[in-house]
Design an enzyme around this catalytic site. Structure first.
Site, short mmCIF file in Angstrom:
data_model
loop_
_atom_site.label_atom_id
_atom_site.label_comp_id
_atom_site.label_asym_id
_atom_site.label_seq_id
_atom_site.Cartn_x
_atom_site.Cartn_y
_atom_site.Cartn_z
N LYS A 153 45.45 -10.26 24.30
CA LYS A 153 44.70 -9.01 24.46
C LYS A 153 44.93 -8.10 23.25
CE LYS A 153 44.74 -9.61 29.42
NZ LYS A 153 45.39 -9.38 30.71
N GLN B 233 50.14 -5.70 33.51
CA GLN B 233 49.96 -7.14 33.63
C GLN B 233 50.59 -7.63 34.94
OE1 GLN B 233 48.19 -9.09 31.40
NE2 GLN B 233 48.44 -10.75 32.87
N ASP C 113 41.09 -2.57 33.87
CA ASP C 113 41.06 -3.84 34.61
C ASP C 113 40.17 -3.71 35.85
OD1 ASP C 113 42.24 -6.08 33.62
OD2 ASP C 113 44.24 -5.68 34.44
#
Ligand code: NAD
Length: 282
Positions: free
Chosen positions: A54, A98, A121
């Protein structure tokens, strides 16, 4: 029929190119660079690889990346206070926690502390609620990637029979809302669905997000359908999807490969969400 391949790698690369151009224009006109903050708690090797990818993508498009690592035994309050700090940091447009976090922590509760404006997200309850209500908000990256592949291939969602196999909060459910939002007729299947094959055969657009290698057989695919395979399964034969690609590609009009289909789109959509979050802050 032999299916045309939907090349997610190429489509994701062109989206990254579009974003990089937009960032250069922003910077040239005196704007700051969009910023993405990532948090890893503990030492999960797979998470480290995902987050590194990322950040690599952020560098490529000219975003600033801010990475934070906390030790595995961190208390809830330590992660919460880092999220609070990033929520109020004006250089940070997107925050990504994460997952998974260590078992001692509640990943869902921590995610819900991310400001909805920075929830790139798209996984907070607020973002999920906005999507369910058809209101503007940040959408989860993998389902957005699947819809983007359909759009860029010219596959019409309006009025189409879409069958989604899998009802996870991460993929199946948000994808169903996104397809509904685009006026598709949507059926969501799961592990208790009766006659999965019969339901799948109705689909103009068949989307698999299950996590079972080669579950969807060729004769489950209607002649001329579009098949989107979200599954990523590690097998002795390498990475495979949820769809038996060799069989299904004999009947489908369009199909995504695994790897190289939906996978590369997830990061491209994360970048796009970060740019959108930047736009809403500007
Ligand atoms: P999950 O385990 O949370 O959900 C799986 C879903 O499949 C559940 O709703 C379950 O009811 C359903 N299911 C399980 N067995 C079934 C069966 N035999 N028949 C019908 N339905 C069945 O998984 P997830 O997080 O949604 O991920 C699904 C797949 O997508 C996995 O392979 C995962 O690795 C992959 N994935 C890929 C990306 C990407 O970037 N491409 C992102 C997320 C997930």
């Amino acid at each position: 029929m032999t299916a045309k391949l939907i090349d997610g790698k190429a489509i994701a690369a062109s989206i990254r190119g579009e974003i990089a151009t937009e960032v250069e224009q922003l910077v040239a006109s005196g704007g700051r660079r969009p910023g993405l903050a990532t948090i890893i708690v503990g030492e999960d090797p797979a998470s480290a690889v995902y987050v590194a990818n990322k950040h690599k993508a952020c560098d490529e498009v000219g975003f600033l990346g801010f990475h934070h690592e906390l030790p595995g035994p961190s208390p809830f309050e330590a992660v919460a206070s880092l999220i609070a700090e990033l929520n109020s940091d004006s250089a940070v447009d997107g925050i990504l926690l994460q997952l998974p976090v260590p078992d001692s922590l509640d990943g869902g509760r921590l995610t819900s502390l991310i400001s909805p404006d920075k929830d790139v997200d798209g996984l907070t309850a607020t973002s999920a609620g906005l999507l369910a209500l058809g209101r503007k908000g940040l959408r989860p990256c993998t389902p957005s990637g699947a819809v983007e592949l359909l759009d860029r291939t010219g596959v019409e969602l309006e009025g189409a029979e879409v069958v989604i196999v899998g009802r996870s909060d991460l993929v199946g459910k948000p994808l169903a809302s996104m397809c509904l939002e685009r006026n598709a007729t949507v059926t969501v299947c799961h592990s208790r669905t009766r006659n999965l094959q019969g339901v799948a055969q109705r689909a103009d657009i068949l989307i698999a997000a299950v996590g079972v290698p080669n579950l969807i057989k060729g004769d489950w695919v209607k002649e001329g359908a579009t098949v989107i395979d979200v599954g990523i399964n590690r097998t002795e034969a390498g990475l495979v999807g949820d769809v038996d690609f060799n069989e299904a590609s004999q009947r489908a009009a369009f199909i995504t490969p695994v790897p190289g289909g939906v996978g590369p789109m997830t990061i491209a959509m994360l970048l796009r969400n970060t740019l959108a979050a930047y736009g809403s802050m500007a």
